[in-house]
Write a protein that holds these residues in place. Structure first.
Motif, PDB file in Angstrom:
ATOM      1  N   LEU A  13       0.829  -1.198   0.000  1.00 58.82           N
ATOM      2  CA  LEU A  13       0.000   0.000   0.000  1.00 58.82           C
ATOM      3  C   LEU A  13       0.869   1.255   0.000  1.00 58.82           C
ATOM      4  O   LEU A  13       0.663   2.179  -0.801  1.00 58.82           O
ATOM      5  N   LEU A  14       1.848   1.288   0.883  1.00 58.75           N
ATOM      6  CA  LEU A  14       2.708   2.462   0.964  1.00 58.75           C
ATOM      7  C   LEU A  14       3.587   2.600  -0.283  1.00 58.75           C
ATOM      8  O   LEU A  14       3.823   3.716  -0.763  1.00 58.75           O
ATOM      9  N   ALA A  15       4.059   1.492  -0.809  1.00 60.51           N
ATOM     10  CA  ALA A  15       4.861   1.553  -2.033  1.00 60.51           C
ATOM     11  C   ALA A  15       4.036   2.102  -3.195  1.00 60.51           C
ATOM     12  O   ALA A  15       4.522   2.912  -3.996  1.00 60.51           O
ATOM     13  N   ASP A  16       2.779   1.674  -3.281  1.00 62.99           N
ATOM     14  CA  ASP A  16       1.894   2.165  -4.331  1.00 62.99           C
ATOM     15  C   ASP A  16       1.650   3.665  -4.174  1.00 62.99           C
ATOM     16  O   ASP A  16       1.675   4.427  -5.154  1.00 62.99           O
ATOM     17  N   LEU A  17       1.431   4.103  -2.938  1.00 62.74           N
ATOM     18  CA  LEU A  17       1.243   5.529  -2.686  1.00 62.74           C
ATOM     19  C   LEU A  17       2.474   6.321  -3.119  1.00 62.74           C
ATOM     20  O   LEU A  17       2.370   7.353  -3.798  1.00 62.74           O
ATOM     21  N   ARG A  18       3.643   5.852  -2.709  1.00 65.71           N
ATOM     22  CA  ARG A  18       4.876   6.569  -3.060  1.00 65.71           C
ATOM     23  C   ARG A  18       5.063   6.661  -4.567  1.00 65.71           C
ATOM     24  O   ARG A  18       5.516   7.674  -5.091  1.00 65.71           O
ATOM     25  N   ASP A  19       4.701   5.589  -5.274  1.00 66.86           N
ATOM     26  CA  ASP A  19       4.865   5.591  -6.722  1.00 66.86           C
ATOM     27  C   ASP A  19       3.931   6.593  -7.400  1.00 66.86           C
ATOM     28  O   ASP A  19       4.263   7.117  -8.473  1.00 66.86           O
ATOM     29  N   ARG A  20       2.778   6.845  -6.799  1.00 65.37           N
ATOM     30  CA  ARG A  20       1.774   7.683  -7.445  1.00 65.37           C
ATOM     31  C   ARG A  20       1.872   9.158  -7.051  1.00 65.37           C
ATOM     32  O   ARG A  20       1.371  10.020  -7.774  1.00 65.37           O
ATOM     33  N   LEU A  21       2.486   9.445  -5.912  1.00 64.62           N
ATOM     34  CA  LEU A  21       2.517  10.829  -5.442  1.00 64.62           C
ATOM     35  C   LEU A  21       3.657  11.598  -6.100  1.00 64.62           C
ATOM     36  O   LEU A  21       4.793  11.124  -6.139  1.00 64.62           O
ATOM     37  N   PRO A  22       3.383  12.797  -6.591  1.00 67.13           N
ATOM     38  CA  PRO A  22       4.417  13.581  -7.277  1.00 67.13           C
ATOM     39  C   PRO A  22       5.365  14.243  -6.288  1.00 67.13           C
ATOM     40  O   PRO A  22       5.105  14.275  -5.074  1.00 67.13           O
ATOM     41  N   PRO A  23       6.487  14.782  -6.766  1.00 68.51           N
ATOM     42  CA  PRO A  23       7.414  15.510  -5.891  1.00 68.51           C
ATOM     43  C   PRO A  23       6.689  16.604  -5.106  1.00 68.51           C
ATOM     44  O   PRO A  23       5.761  17.239  -5.604  1.00 68.51           O
ATOM     45  N   GLY A  24       7.139  16.781  -3.878  1.00 69.70           N
ATOM     46  CA  GLY A  24       6.518  17.763  -3.000  1.00 69.70           C
ATOM     47  C   GLY A  24       5.474  17.175  -2.085  1.00 69.70           C
ATOM     48  O   GLY A  24       4.973  17.856  -1.182  1.00 69.70           O
ATOM     49  N   SER A  25       5.117  15.898  -2.298  1.00 71.37           N
ATOM     50  CA  SER A  25       4.077  15.248  -1.502  1.00 71.37           C
ATOM     51  C   SER A  25       4.631  14.723  -0.182  1.00 71.37           C
ATOM     52  O   SER A  25       5.849  14.584  -0.003  1.00 71.37           O
ATOM     53  N   ALA A  26       3.729  14.404   0.734  1.00 66.84           N
ATOM     54  CA  ALA A  26       4.115  13.872   2.037  1.00 66.84           C
ATOM     55  C   ALA A  26       3.058  12.889   2.523  1.00 66.84           C
ATOM     56  O   ALA A  26       1.875  13.002   2.171  1.00 66.84           O
ATOM     57  N   ILE A  27       3.489  11.921   3.324  1.00 64.69           N
ATOM     58  CA  ILE A  27       2.592  10.927   3.923  1.00 64.69           C
ATOM     59  C   ILE A  27       2.741  11.006   5.436  1.00 64.69           C
ATOM     60  O   ILE A  27       3.846  10.878   5.969  1.00 64.69           O
ATOM     61  N   SER A  28       1.628  11.218   6.122  1.00 64.24           N
ATOM     62  CA  SER A  28       1.612  11.224   7.576  1.00 64.24           C
ATOM     63  C   SER A  28       0.946   9.942   8.067  1.00 64.24           C
ATOM     64  O   SER A  28      -0.130   9.577   7.585  1.00 64.24           O
ATOM     65  N   ILE A  29       1.598   9.255   9.005  1.00 68.64           N
ATOM     66  CA  ILE A  29       0.982   8.049   9.567  1.00 68.64           C
ATOM     67  C   ILE A  29       0.939   8.141  11.089  1.00 68.64           C
ATOM     68  O   ILE A  29       1.752   8.831  11.710  1.00 68.64           O
ATOM     69  N   THR A  30      -0.037   7.467  11.652  1.00 66.77           N
ATOM     70  CA  THR A  30       0.003   7.098  13.071  1.00 66.77           C
ATOM     71  C   THR A  30      -0.212   5.590  13.102  1.00 66.77           C
ATOM     72  O   THR A  30      -0.936   5.041  12.268  1.00 66.77           O
ATOM     73  N   HIS A  31       0.429   4.932  14.050  1.00 64.46           N
ATOM     74  CA  HIS A  31       0.387   3.471  14.056  1.00 64.46           C
ATOM     75  C   HIS A  31       0.432   2.941  15.485  1.00 64.46           C
ATOM     76  O   HIS A  31       1.326   3.268  16.270  1.00 64.46           O
ATOM     77  N   LEU A  32      -0.536   2.114  15.811  1.00 69.48           N
ATOM     78  CA  LEU A  32      -0.613   1.449  17.106  1.00 69.48           C
ATOM     79  C   LEU A  32       0.631   0.598  17.335  1.00 69.48           C
ATOM     80  O   LEU A  32       1.147  -0.028  16.403  1.00 69.48           O
ATOM     81  N   THR A  33       1.112   0.592  18.580  1.00 72.89           N
ATOM     82  CA  THR A  33       2.314  -0.181  18.905  1.00 72.89           C
ATOM     83  C   THR A  33       2.143  -0.914  20.226  1.00 72.89           C
ATOM     84  O   THR A  33       1.372  -0.483  21.096  1.00 72.89           O
ATOM     85  N   ALA A  34       2.867  -2.009  20.352  1.00 74.60           N
ATOM     86  CA  ALA A  34       2.913  -2.721  21.625  1.00 74.60           C
ATOM     87  C   ALA A  34       4.113  -2.295  22.458  1.00 74.60           C
ATOM     88  O   ALA A  34       4.291  -2.771  23.571  1.00 74.60           O
ATOM     89  N   ASP A  35       4.944  -1.407  21.929  1.00 72.44           N
ATOM     90  CA  ASP A  35       6.160  -1.007  22.633  1.00 72.44           C
ATOM     91  C   ASP A  35       5.868  -0.418  24.005  1.00 72.44           C
ATOM     92  O   ASP A  35       6.665  -0.569  24.935  1.00 72.44           O
ATOM     93  N   MET A  36       4.744   0.273  24.136  1.00 66.96           N
ATOM     94  CA  MET A  36       4.451   1.002  25.369  1.00 66.96           C
ATOM     95  C   MET A  36       3.594   0.208  26.352  1.00 66.96           C
ATOM     96  O   MET A  36       3.597   0.488  27.541  1.00 66.96           O
ATOM     97  N   HIS A  37       2.833  -0.756  25.837  1.00 66.62           N
ATOM     98  CA  HIS A  37       1.963  -1.577  26.691  1.00 66.62           C
ATOM     99  C   HIS A  37       2.023  -3.026  26.201  1.00 66.62           C
ATOM    100  O   HIS A  37       1.021  -3.566  25.732  1.00 66.62           O
ATOM    101  N   PRO A  38       3.171  -3.694  26.287  1.00 67.04           N
ATOM    102  CA  PRO A  38       3.288  -5.021  25.656  1.00 67.04           C
ATOM    103  C   PRO A  38       2.260  -6.038  26.142  1.00 67.04           C
ATOM    104  O   PRO A  38       1.622  -6.713  25.325  1.00 67.04           O
ATOM    105  N   GLY A  39       2.078  -6.164  27.454  1.00 68.56           N
ATOM    106  CA  GLY A  39       1.131  -7.146  27.964  1.00 68.56           C
ATOM    107  C   GLY A  39      -0.302  -6.797  27.631  1.00 68.56           C
ATOM    108  O   GLY A  39      -1.071  -7.639  27.149  1.00 68.56           O
ATOM    109  N   GLU A  40      -0.674  -5.559  27.868  1.00 64.53           N
ATOM    110  CA  GLU A  40      -2.043  -5.130  27.596  1.00 64.53           C
ATOM    111  C   GLU A  40      -2.357  -5.195  26.110  1.00 64.53           C
ATOM    112  O   GLU A  40      -3.456  -5.583  25.708  1.00 64.53           O
TER     113      GLU A  40
END
Length: 269
Positions: free
Chosen positions: A171-198
């Protein structure tokens, strides 16, 4: 673009968009989400705060993109519009900086897209909503992407719900291929780093409810964004990305997610 038909279990099976709305204190949820939400909150009382941090970050990113000169914003997986004055929608935040910004809201749920179409109406017709699957850009979103002008893309709390690593990378590779120069991608992503057990317990509850989720580590998230360079401050807990008095004082663990902005290599930041 014609709306997708509703699945037979639309009102009885938990919906990720409705659950997120429930956690943010909205009203677009049904009994299935309230029951699932109650079970999740028994394991992690911080979930509503994490959802609200994510939503607040989306508004701040929209303003950041506009200040960086972007006038086209693509909000992938937009979810239900917020009706709270305390939680601004992406188009509202963008329009507060410049009335000439175009925002395209995208969600695969036809009911969510209909809500967005009805409520997210920006100034001068610059805002629209599309029902489309972000995993099928070639089939659904290509007509929306002007290849001659740079885009700011929001992919917030979307990738965790694509548990297959190869599919997320594609998905991200496809986005990068289609977006012209000057573009940007912002992500937020859930992680277990901060609450591994929970987080392990939460992932099991989501899986049982038919909503498989893939919290990823910081290194795994960085791999998704490669090879585009990251804007400062890099890949950090969501509440730390902006030096914002309403977010930066919150403990990192309350975010339970990382945030980053990757710019087209032609635009070093």
């Amino acid at each position: 673009m014609s709306a997708s038909p509703l699945p037979d279990d639309w009102a009885t099976a938990p919906s990720g968009a409705r659950l997120y709305d429930f956690l943010c204190g909205g009203k677009n949820h049904l009994r299935a989400e309230r029951m699932l939400g109650k079970e999740l909150l028994e394991r992690a009382r911080w979930l509503p705060r994490a959802a609200k941090i994510n939503r607040a970050h989306g508004a701040l990113i929209a303003q950041y993109f506009v200040r960086q000169g972007l006038r086209l914003i693509l909000d992938l997986g937009c979810g239900y519009p917020s009706l709270s004055n305390a939680q601004r929608n992406v188009y509202e935040a963008a329009a507060s900086i410049s009335a000439g910004v175009t925002v395209v809201h995208v969600d695969h749920d036809p009911v969510v897209a209909a809500h967005a179409r009805a409520l997210l109406t920006g100034p001068e017709g610059h805002t629209r909503a599309v029902c489309a699957d972000v995993r099928k850009l070639d089939q659904s979103l290509v007509p929306e992407l002007d290849p001659t002008r740079p885009w700011g893309v929001l992919l917030h709390d979307v990738l965790p719900w694509i548990p297959n690593d190869l599919e997320a990378h594609n998905l991200l590779a496809d986005l990068r291929d289609r977006l012209p120069p000057g573009s940007a991608i912002s992500i937020t992503h859930l992680t277990a780093d901060m609450h591994p057990g929970e987080m392990e317990a939460l992932a099991a509850i989501y899986e049982e409810a038919g909503l498989p989720v893939r919290p990823r580590t910081r290194d795994q998230i960085r791999e998704l964004l490669a090879p585009w360079p990251l804007a400062e401050p890099g890949l950090v807990p969501t509440n730390r990305w902006f030096d914002d008095r309403l977010l930066s004082h919150i403990q990192d663990e309350r975010s339970a997610a990382y945030a980053a902005v990757a710019w087209h290599p032609s635009e070093p930041r």
